[in-house]
Write a protein that holds these residues in place. Sequence first.
Motif, PDB file in Angstrom:
ATOM      1  N   TRP A  63       4.761 -34.183  54.311  1.00  0.00           N
ATOM      2  CA  TRP A  63       5.602 -33.201  53.628  1.00  0.00           C
ATOM      3  C   TRP A  63       5.225 -32.484  52.435  1.00  0.00           C
ATOM      4  O   TRP A  63       4.772 -33.106  51.392  1.00  0.00           O
ATOM      5  CB  TRP A  63       6.919 -33.844  53.251  1.00  0.00           C
ATOM      6  N   ALA A  64       5.099 -31.179  52.518  1.00  0.00           N
ATOM      7  CA  ALA A  64       4.473 -30.331  51.671  1.00  0.00           C
ATOM      8  C   ALA A  64       5.080 -29.124  51.910  1.00  0.00           C
ATOM      9  O   ALA A  64       4.956 -28.197  52.845  1.00  0.00           O
ATOM     10  CB  ALA A  64       3.008 -30.137  51.444  1.00  0.00           C
ATOM     11  N   PHE A  65       6.112 -28.393  51.296  1.00  0.00           N
ATOM     12  CA  PHE A  65       6.903 -27.572  51.354  1.00  0.00           C
ATOM     13  C   PHE A  65       7.744 -26.833  50.414  1.00  0.00           C
ATOM     14  O   PHE A  65       7.995 -27.503  49.367  1.00  0.00           O
ATOM     15  CB  PHE A  65       8.121 -27.665  52.769  1.00  0.00           C
ATOM     16  N   PRO A  66       8.063 -25.824  50.326  1.00  0.00           N
ATOM     17  CA  PRO A  66       8.906 -25.063  49.016  1.00  0.00           C
ATOM     18  C   PRO A  66      10.537 -25.469  49.309  1.00  0.00           C
ATOM     19  O   PRO A  66      10.886 -25.141  50.324  1.00  0.00           O
ATOM     20  CB  PRO A  66       8.576 -23.544  49.153  1.00  0.00           C
ATOM     21  N   ILE A  67      11.030 -25.500  48.140  1.00  0.00           N
ATOM     22  CA  ILE A  67      12.360 -25.356  47.741  1.00  0.00           C
ATOM     23  C   ILE A  67      12.864 -23.917  47.589  1.00  0.00           C
ATOM     24  O   ILE A  67      11.955 -23.318  46.629  1.00  0.00           O
ATOM     25  CB  ILE A  67      12.846 -26.566  46.769  1.00  0.00           C
ATOM     26  N   ASP A  68      13.789 -23.389  47.973  1.00  0.00           N
ATOM     27  CA  ASP A  68      14.190 -21.950  47.912  1.00  0.00           C
ATOM     28  C   ASP A  68      14.929 -22.180  46.384  1.00  0.00           C
ATOM     29  O   ASP A  68      15.927 -22.469  46.522  1.00  0.00           O
ATOM     30  CB  ASP A  68      15.182 -21.605  48.831  1.00  0.00           C
ATOM     31  N   GLY A  74      13.093 -27.203  42.425  1.00  0.00           N
ATOM     32  CA  GLY A  74      12.328 -28.276  42.905  1.00  0.00           C
ATOM     33  C   GLY A  74      12.279 -29.606  42.244  1.00  0.00           C
ATOM     34  O   GLY A  74      12.597 -30.787  42.797  1.00  0.00           O
ATOM     35  N   LEU A  75      12.479 -29.599  40.884  1.00  0.00           N
ATOM     36  CA  LEU A  75      12.757 -30.843  40.137  1.00  0.00           C
ATOM     37  C   LEU A  75      14.111 -31.236  40.420  1.00  0.00           C
ATOM     38  O   LEU A  75      14.083 -32.495  40.604  1.00  0.00           O
ATOM     39  CB  LEU A  75      12.751 -30.502  38.554  1.00  0.00           C
ATOM     40  N   GLU A  76      15.198 -30.382  40.546  1.00  0.00           N
ATOM     41  CA  GLU A  76      16.377 -31.072  40.867  1.00  0.00           C
ATOM     42  C   GLU A  76      16.385 -31.667  42.311  1.00  0.00           C
ATOM     43  O   GLU A  76      17.183 -32.715  42.507  1.00  0.00           O
ATOM     44  CB  GLU A  76      17.511 -30.214  40.548  1.00  0.00           C
ATOM     45  N   ALA A  77      15.673 -30.920  43.206  1.00  0.00           N
ATOM     46  CA  ALA A  77      15.818 -31.677  44.611  1.00  0.00           C
ATOM     47  C   ALA A  77      15.054 -33.033  44.673  1.00  0.00           C
ATOM     48  O   ALA A  77      15.722 -33.776  45.406  1.00  0.00           O
ATOM     49  CB  ALA A  77      15.057 -30.585  45.537  1.00  0.00           C
ATOM     50  N   VAL A  78      14.075 -33.118  44.031  1.00  0.00           N
ATOM     51  CA  VAL A  78      13.416 -34.318  44.114  1.00  0.00           C
ATOM     52  C   VAL A  78      14.038 -35.331  43.303  1.00  0.00           C
ATOM     53  O   VAL A  78      14.544 -36.692  44.086  1.00  0.00           O
ATOM     54  CB  VAL A  78      11.911 -34.148  43.405  1.00  0.00           C
ATOM     55  N   VAL A 202       2.838 -15.622  42.231  1.00  0.00           N
ATOM     56  CA  VAL A 202       3.711 -15.529  43.037  1.00  0.00           C
ATOM     57  C   VAL A 202       5.052 -15.005  42.400  1.00  0.00           C
ATOM     58  O   VAL A 202       5.427 -15.814  41.291  1.00  0.00           O
ATOM     59  CB  VAL A 202       4.143 -16.383  44.235  1.00  0.00           C
ATOM     60  N   PRO A 203       5.884 -14.350  42.714  1.00  0.00           N
ATOM     61  CA  PRO A 203       7.207 -14.280  41.815  1.00  0.00           C
ATOM     62  C   PRO A 203       8.119 -15.541  41.722  1.00  0.00           C
ATOM     63  O   PRO A 203       7.926 -16.188  42.597  1.00  0.00           O
ATOM     64  CB  PRO A 203       8.089 -12.936  42.410  1.00  0.00           C
ATOM     65  N   SER A 204       8.851 -15.617  40.629  1.00  0.00           N
ATOM     66  CA  SER A 204       9.542 -16.620  40.627  1.00  0.00           C
ATOM     67  C   SER A 204      10.573 -16.813  41.634  1.00  0.00           C
ATOM     68  O   SER A 204      10.953 -15.884  42.134  1.00  0.00           O
ATOM     69  CB  SER A 204      10.517 -16.670  39.307  1.00  0.00           C
ATOM     70  N   GLY A 205      10.832 -17.986  42.354  1.00  0.00           N
ATOM     71  CA  GLY A 205      11.941 -17.866  43.456  1.00  0.00           C
ATOM     72  C   GLY A 205      11.658 -18.980  44.535  1.00  0.00           C
ATOM     73  O   GLY A 205      12.289 -19.381  45.228  1.00  0.00           O
ATOM     74  N   MET A 206      10.605 -19.860  44.080  1.00  0.00           N
ATOM     75  CA  MET A 206      10.409 -20.976  45.210  1.00  0.00           C
ATOM     76  C   MET A 206       9.641 -22.156  44.608  1.00  0.00           C
ATOM     77  O   MET A 206       8.967 -21.782  43.407  1.00  0.00           O
ATOM     78  CB  MET A 206       9.397 -20.529  46.447  1.00  0.00           C
ATOM     79  N   ALA A 207       9.834 -23.399  44.802  1.00  0.00           N
ATOM     80  CA  ALA A 207       9.057 -24.465  44.176  1.00  0.00           C
ATOM     81  C   ALA A 207       8.490 -25.533  45.331  1.00  0.00           C
ATOM     82  O   ALA A 207       9.128 -26.187  45.910  1.00  0.00           O
ATOM     83  CB  ALA A 207      10.140 -25.142  43.491  1.00  0.00           C
ATOM     84  N   PRO A 208       7.214 -25.133  45.535  1.00  0.00           N
ATOM     85  CA  PRO A 208       6.441 -26.145  46.415  1.00  0.00           C
ATOM     86  C   PRO A 208       6.386 -27.510  45.849  1.00  0.00           C
ATOM     87  O   PRO A 208       6.292 -28.027  44.758  1.00  0.00           O
ATOM     88  CB  PRO A 208       5.007 -25.526  46.351  1.00  0.00           C
ATOM     89  N   ILE A 209       6.755 -28.288  46.764  1.00  0.00           N
ATOM     90  CA  ILE A 209       6.858 -29.939  46.480  1.00  0.00           C
ATOM     91  C   ILE A 209       6.081 -30.529  47.391  1.00  0.00           C
ATOM     92  O   ILE A 209       5.831 -29.902  48.611  1.00  0.00           O
ATOM     93  CB  ILE A 209       8.041 -30.348  46.411  1.00  0.00           C
TER      94      ILE A 209
END
Length: 415
Positions: A63-68, A74-78, A202-209
């Motif tokens: 698992w390595a994918f971005p949070i939109d 990303g911090l909050e999702a994890v 890259v512009p702000s808007g994704m969080a790779p995790i």
Amino acid sequence: MTGYRELNTPLRTIMTPGPVEADPRVLRAMSTPILGQFDPAFTQIMNETMDMLRQVFQTKNQWAFPIDGTSRSGLEAVLTSVLAPGDKVLIPIFGRFGHLLTEIAERNGAEIHNIETEWGQVFDQDEIIEALERVKPKVLAVVHGETSTGCMQPLDKVGKACREMGIISIVDAVATIAGTEVKVDEWQLDAVIGGTQKCFSVPSGMAPITYNERVEKILASRKKVERGVRTAEDAENVLHPIQSNYFDLSQLQDYWGPRRLNHHTEATSMLYALREGARVVLEEGLEARFARHRLHEKAIMEGIKAMGLTLFNDVPWKLPMVTCVNIPEGIDGEAVRSMLLEQFGIEIASSFGPLHGKIWRIGAMGYSCRKENVFAVLSGLEAALIRNGAVVQRGEALQAALNVYETAAAEKVMM
């Protein structure tokens, strides 16, 4: 009706700790035509992005994918997906973003345990390990690169200790990924969160995790698929379901994995941007990219010191892509920053909390980490300081930076 003109933003030289200037190749990728999120051509782009992210994170995790969303998503999702109410979490604080991790964990009902040190310091890893042994938390959540202070927390011993104690390690690598070493597998880190708007350019808007099987096991125990898309194979009664629907990693796995279970409408153009940003990182090569950041960091540091200023974070644990400068006594730091922006089109940052008004933060990240940007910020800062009454060593900053670049070029020729 008011008539609005076509958008025409001013050109800036962005030398902050984020956002940074987007790579032109990334901006071109963002103009790529939109595809449906389950179009085979688009799911192939998703798969390619995951594969490239694994390489950037230096991991073999599935698992390595971005949070939109921005890095914070990303911090909050994890944290939201791993922490159930009452779970113990240890969070070392050495700047603003340790407080942010604490805030997110608190809102998820976790039992918080903090250790703190002065802003500008980091922890000896043995201090963190001793706290882990004392608290016995379910989770250690820690910042790798603290942009508020320009400091970087060593983690190579901490991850191993967490693994041996059965503790989940969650690392905020938003500032460091793609700019300096983040060795997810070698350091035995369980979950790591990055950001797009810093070293990825890259512009702000994704969080790779990325996260491993230890985290995935927790997600499986809390998985509750929403009713509108649930099938017979999905559990209905879950003891502690993940509180957020949007930030539910267990459902996002099904979206990014072979099941392709609908969760949300993917941020198509942002995914194009991230794919291209990751491709550019790998094209340059991780080691070469890290070396580039160190070279321009050295040029900035030597230039600042030659000017007669002092560095706040001139320490062994300095974050390579953020240089913090002490504002000279009697100088209005905001007046200098405003002049830099208004007269030279250059943006640098102030800081937060106890450091607000005391330091400037100069970022050199990703596409912003270029020789011409270094020369621009040094010359502009010198001029703005002189204009605001500071005594500096005139002309020495650029000469010191030139010395760094010429020495590096000579050493490369000799090699």
